[in-house]
Scaffold this active site. Structure first.
Site, mmCIF file in Angstrom:
data_model
loop_
_atom_site.group_PDB
_atom_site.id
_atom_site.type_symbol
_atom_site.label_atom_id
_atom_site.label_comp_id
_atom_site.label_asym_id
_atom_site.label_seq_id
_atom_site.Cartn_x
_atom_site.Cartn_y
_atom_site.Cartn_z
ATOM 1 C CG ASP A 459 -0.181 0.013 2.542
ATOM 2 O OD1 ASP A 459 -0.626 0.672 3.487
ATOM 3 O OD2 ASP A 459 0.882 -0.652 2.615
ATOM 4 N NE ARG A 463 0.130 4.092 6.559
ATOM 5 C CZ ARG A 463 -0.862 4.671 5.879
ATOM 6 N NH1 ARG A 463 -0.881 5.987 5.732
ATOM 7 N NH2 ARG A 463 -1.795 3.949 5.308
ATOM 8 C CG ASP A 464 3.248 2.251 11.813
ATOM 9 O OD1 ASP A 464 2.920 2.313 13.000
ATOM 10 O OD2 ASP A 464 2.612 2.826 10.888
ATOM 11 C CD GLU A 465 -1.235 0.530 6.644
ATOM 12 O OE1 GLU A 465 -2.330 0.053 6.286
ATOM 13 O OE2 GLU A 465 -1.129 1.683 7.116
ATOM 14 C CG ASP A 472 -4.327 -0.489 -1.404
ATOM 15 O OD1 ASP A 472 -3.858 0.604 -1.076
ATOM 16 O OD2 ASP A 472 -5.161 -1.114 -0.704
ATOM 17 C CD1 TRP A 526 -8.319 -4.029 0.910
ATOM 18 C CD2 TRP A 526 -10.315 -3.211 0.342
ATOM 19 N NE1 TRP A 526 -8.222 -2.652 0.962
ATOM 20 C CE2 TRP A 526 -9.450 -2.122 0.626
ATOM 21 C CE3 TRP A 526 -11.617 -2.922 -0.041
ATOM 22 C CZ2 TRP A 526 -9.853 -0.797 0.536
ATOM 23 C CZ3 TRP A 526 -12.014 -1.590 -0.163
ATOM 24 C CH2 TRP A 526 -11.138 -0.552 0.110
ATOM 25 C CD GLU A 739 -3.479 6.266 3.158
ATOM 26 O OE1 GLU A 739 -3.988 5.215 3.562
ATOM 27 O OE2 GLU A 739 -2.589 6.903 3.792
ATOM 28 C CG HIS A 760 -1.500 4.642 -0.303
ATOM 29 N ND1 HIS A 760 -0.687 4.980 0.745
ATOM 30 C CD2 HIS A 760 -2.363 3.700 0.168
ATOM 31 C CE1 HIS A 760 -1.035 4.277 1.814
ATOM 32 N NE2 HIS A 760 -2.044 3.492 1.497
HETATM 33 C C1 BGC Z 1 -4.054 1.078 3.735
HETATM 34 C C2 BGC Z 1 -4.771 0.959 2.461
HETATM 35 C C3 BGC Z 1 -5.898 -0.008 2.613
HETATM 36 C C4 BGC Z 1 -6.830 0.517 3.633
HETATM 37 C C5 BGC Z 1 -8.030 -0.324 3.836
HETATM 38 C C6 BGC Z 1 -5.016 1.527 4.788
HETATM 39 O O1 BGC Z 1 -4.438 1.588 5.982
HETATM 40 O O2 BGC Z 1 -2.982 1.883 3.612
HETATM 41 O O3 BGC Z 1 -3.922 0.695 1.484
HETATM 42 O O4 BGC Z 1 -6.510 -0.286 1.426
HETATM 43 O O5 BGC Z 1 -6.179 0.715 4.858
HETATM 44 O O6 BGC Z 1 -8.522 -0.231 5.072
#
Ligand code: BGC
Length: 867
Positions: A459, A463-465, A472, A526, A739, A760
């Site tokens: 995504d 960051r911490d993701e 996506d 998703w 994003e 994003h």
């Molecule tokens: C992510 C997205 C994701 C979304 C869905 C976000 O935190 O960065 O890419 O699709 O959450 O909840």
């Protein structure tokens, strides 16, 4: 007449090295002026010992054709070349040879242990990396030496002080409980007869480092880290042997005193032993690591299907600023995924810290949005003249950097570089347009793709993701498979999707899954990635293999979604993210969209059920064809009953609901479609041609408008610069796709929402419309075997072009408007046919291979900017 085969490929890859299959599918281009068709292709295989064998494949297919010889064995290396025979009697010359080398296909091919320097380690933050080394003798001059590796953790290795390979963050991130990827390296040039040494640095990476948001998790896949390194030599005597390193492994802490993907890396060069990976290094104080049976690794060990992550390019600062706080700020002019590399001289013990951020806020690095991904690297100088360093076990998402403690008063620009890292995919799609803002939108999308294709589609990179969010890539897949040969990356990721799919068919919202607090329940849009991404790979690349590989997973998902429907076929309950990031959603509640999330969910069930039915046809599964065609039809009727009025207007009307019903062909007839299109154009106009859609509506709204005759509305939306719009971020200096529509507010403040990224790719999915409609190239048959060339000029655009290196060859379309004349140039490769529709003309032309200049006259009135 010539007919040369070029670009002979195995699977989707340029390098057919360390293959994980014994029967690699072959693809090629035919370069020929002939009007004829491909009649047959002949292959010649040459083994290492010079034996040759030929095989002929009849017919015109040239994409992912089944391996025409007997299956290859582990470690087998062959050369293959090909030549074509055409229907007009032409027989082409032999192609360039393609060298294929298979890796270790069977688990029993691996005989080495897992070397575990650390069984578990308490932590307060990122942990240090481990050094592993082993010395070994080479008696006979090696004519061929291979190092096969895999690891739990991420590694980097050297032999005799020389770097092995050029991949980064190996073995990458897969669903480690199910799949662990192996790498194969040609290390022949690194070895010498006599004493040799191998050195491996091993860090936590995704295996046990902190990953996930809302605090994330540690030790997700295990409390330990380990590496398996199998060194195989073949001497002049032709004898192959596996070098037994078991008793020689030694382990030690080293200069990498901490390494976290999110946090950054700390390196104390005073602790670095230059000769650690050379024979003769004193490792008497090193410890013996634990050796575990590789059988303890339950995951399948398989060679990577995709290219590795590599250093792709370096960027120099476009601006250097000496800050009042003594730091030096660098602007690299581009938001990237990567790291800094520097060269400097400093006193022993002097510490340099490297800070990273995507944007500035109030003239400071905006680090709030990085959340726990602090992204700070630190280097402690050894104090011996110029020192060069770049972190190895971390990666950052940034455009700006600040150097804290640069060892000299000024900074020579070439002494610090930004190193761009991503999977080394082949670029296949380009787009140019005479509107610099639209061009920038396309360029920013390409960058966001690059920055988020670091081993898997993520995504965001900062960051911490940075996780494999399904939704996506679901919306971005058409763009991703046009811009780059990303099929192998997607193939690898889809294998993890299938592996982590729940028994009932539910698909985790991001894969690999990290239990960090996000709901486990799947959401439509998703989860639909499991059905739609393989389908897009089929449409774009003609890869039927991915459909059969993923079919069970695709069906499972549709069954899961269907099971959530009420008796009347409508889904009204369950977890649903809906039209995520609709601009009206407040920063703290990005899912609060204007479109009914169950309208979206039910519409997606129709789409995915149809896809599964079509795949069943392709795979010859008649029972599934009937079952899923029926499910799609029943759900479609339910959708129409629930949301579609006979006029074509919709209950729960919104730009997204109308665009979705148009894009998914949910209306009963053309009259309804046209009415819906007109209504959509009205809503878009009422919204001032500013965006009113989120993840679901945004990728499809321009196409829905153009397909119902509202091309100018689509361009007005596309060329809008006010917030929210695709171009607003560009007015704010964006170099990637944001994003949120307003990740940065018009006053320069960063959006207060905790979830705010400047990188994003999801909202950049609109480039698919730019390829198909603005430039005008779209597939009519899988793999672009047959294409439609139908540019639709509009707005202020007066010229556009695109090129797609399709599986069959390079297709180019360019057009320009001069007064009332529309001029098109099209190049169509051998094996491809095109249907061309020029603006202002009703009749469609059918064209074969060749280059064409075509013109048509269009009434200027048709061309007007409506804002
Ligand atoms: C992510 C997205 C994701 C979304 C869905 C976000 O935190 O960065 O890419 O699709 O959450 O909840």
């Amino acid at each position: 007449m010539s007919a040369l085969i070029t670009r002979l490929r195995a699977e989707h890859r340029r390098e057919a090295y360390g293959l994980g299959t014994s029967t690699p599918r072959l693809s090629w281009w035919v370069d020929s002026p002939s009007e004829g068709q491909l009649l047959w292709t002949e292959f010649e295989k040459t083994t290492l010992d010079g034996h040759t064998q030929t095989a002929r494949v009849e017919g015109a297919e040239q994409v992912l054709v089944a391996w025409p010889f007997a299956p290859l064995a582990s470690r087998e290396m062959v050369e293959v070349r090909a030549r074509a025979g055409l229907t007009d009697g032409t027989i082409g010359g032999w192609s360039e040879p393609l060298r294929l080398e298979v890796g270790l296909l069977q688990r029993e091919d691996w005989t080495v242990p897992l070397v575990v320097p650390s069984a578990s380690a308490p932590h307060t933050g990122p942990r240090p990396a481990w050094m592993l080394r082993a010395e070994f003798e080479v008696e006979v001059t090696p004519v061929r030496a291979r190092l096969y590796m895999t690891a739990q953790g991420i590694y980097r290795s050297e032999i005799n002080g020389l770097r092995v390979g050029d991949d980064e963050l190996a073995p990458g991130w897969t669903s480690y409980d199910h799949r662990l990827r192996a790498q194969a390296y040609d290390v022949t040039p690194l070895l010498t007869t006599g004493a040799n040494a191998i050195g491996i640095e091993l860090a936590d990476g995704w295996f046990r480092g902190n990953i996930g948001f809302d605090g994330g998790v540690w030790d997700l896949y295990g409390p330990h880290i380990g590496v398996a390194a199998q060194l195989e030599l073949t001497g002049e005597d032709g004898v192959s042997r596996i070098v037994d390193l078991a008793e020689s492994w030694r382990a030690s802490r080293g200069p990498t005193t901490s390494a976290g993907l999110y946090e950054g890396e700390e390196f104390d060069a005073r602790l670095h032993e230059p000769g650690w990976a050379r024979a003769g290094c004193d490792d008497s104080r090193w410890v013996r690591p634990e050796l575990r049976e590789l059988a303890s690794v339950s995951a399948r060990i398989e060679h990577a299907v995709a290219e590795p992550v590599r250093q792709i390019e370096t960027l120099s600062p476009v601006a250097v600023e000496y800050r009042p706080n003594g730091r030096i700020r660098l602007d690299f002019g581009q938001n990237i995924s990567g790291r800094l590399s520097f060269r400097a001289a400093g006193d022993a013990g002097h510490v340099l810290r490297l800070h990273h951020a995507e944007v500035l806020e109030n003239d400071e690095l905006a680090v709030r949005t990085l959340r726990r991904a602090t992204s700070i690297d630190s280097y402690t100088f050894r104090g011996e003249g110029d020192e060069e360093w770049q972190p190895r076990f971390t990666i950052h998402g940034f455009r700006y950097a600040e150097l804290e403690g640069w060892p000299s008063a000024t900074l020579a620009p070439e002494s610090v570089k930004a190193v761009v890292l991503h999977t080394d995919m082949e670029r296949t799609g380009w787009f140019t347009v005479d509107d610099p803002m639209l061009q920038k939108l396309h360029d920013n999308t390409v960058w966001s793709m690059r920055d988020n294709f670091v081993d898997l589609p993520t995504d965001c990179p900062q960051r911490d993701e940075r996780m494999g969010w399904t939704g996506d890539i679901q919306v971005f897949a058409p763009a991703a498979s046009y811009l780059y040969r990303s099929a192998a990356v997607l193939d690898s990721w889809l294998r993890d999707v299938a592996a982590e799919q729940h028994a009932g068919g539910a698909v985790p919202n991001f894969v690999p899954w990290v239990p960090c607090g996000f709901p486990e329940a799947s959401s439509a849009v998703w989860g639909d990635a499991s059905a739609i991404v393989p389908w897009v790979m089929w449409e774009q690349l003609g890869d039927v293999g991915i459909l059969s590989q993923q079919f069970a997973s695709m069906r499972g998902w549709v069954d899961h979604l269907a099971a959530r429907a009420d008796d009347d076929g409508v889904i009204r309950s369950g977890f649903a993210l809906g039209d995520w990031l609709d601009p009206i959603a407040p920063p703290e509640d990005p899912g609060a969209a204007r479109t009914d999330r169950y309208l979206v969910t039910t519409a997606y069930l129709v789409r995915s059920a149809r896809i599964v039915a079509d795949v069943a046809v392709l795979l010859g599964d008649s029972r599934a064809t009937i079952a899923y065609t029926d499910l799609a039809d029943r759900t479609l009727s339910a959708f129409r009953r629930e949301w579609v009025l006979s006029s074509g207007r919709m209950k729960g009307e919104s730009p997204t609901s109308l665009a979705l019903a148009l894009a998914f062909h949910l209306f009963e007839n053309d009259a309804q479609r046209l009415e819906a299109g007109t209504r959509l154009a009205e809503l878009v106009a009422e919204g001032g041609y500013r965006i009113q859609t989120g993840f679901v509506g945004t990728p499809i709204i321009c196409g829905a408008l153009a397909e119902t005759g509202h091309v100018e509305s689509a361009y007005a939306l596309l060329q809008q610069t006010e917030c929210p719009s695709w171009l607003y971020p560009i007015t704010m200096g964006a170099t990637t796709i944001w994003e949120r529509w307003d990740s940065m507010l018009p006053d320069g403040r960063v959006n207060p929402g905790d979830m705010t990224s400047f990188n994003h790719y999801a909202l950049g999915a609109v480039v698919d419309f730019m390829h198909r409609t603005v430039a005008g190239l779209a597939p009519l048959e899988p793999g672009y075997r047959r294409v439609r060339i139908a540019p639709k000029p509009g707005g202020t655009v007066r010229a556009a072009a695109t090129r797609f290196d399709s599986p069959y060859g390079s297709i180019e379309v360019s057009w320009r408007l001069e007064k009332e004349w529309f001029h098109l140039t099209a190049t169509i490769p051998f094996g491809v046919t095109a249907e061309v529709e020029l603006p202002g003309e009703a009749e469609r032309r059918q064209l074969g291979a060749g280059t064409y200049e075509l013109s048509s006259r269009i009434r200027i009135a048709e061309l007007r900017k409506i804002t």
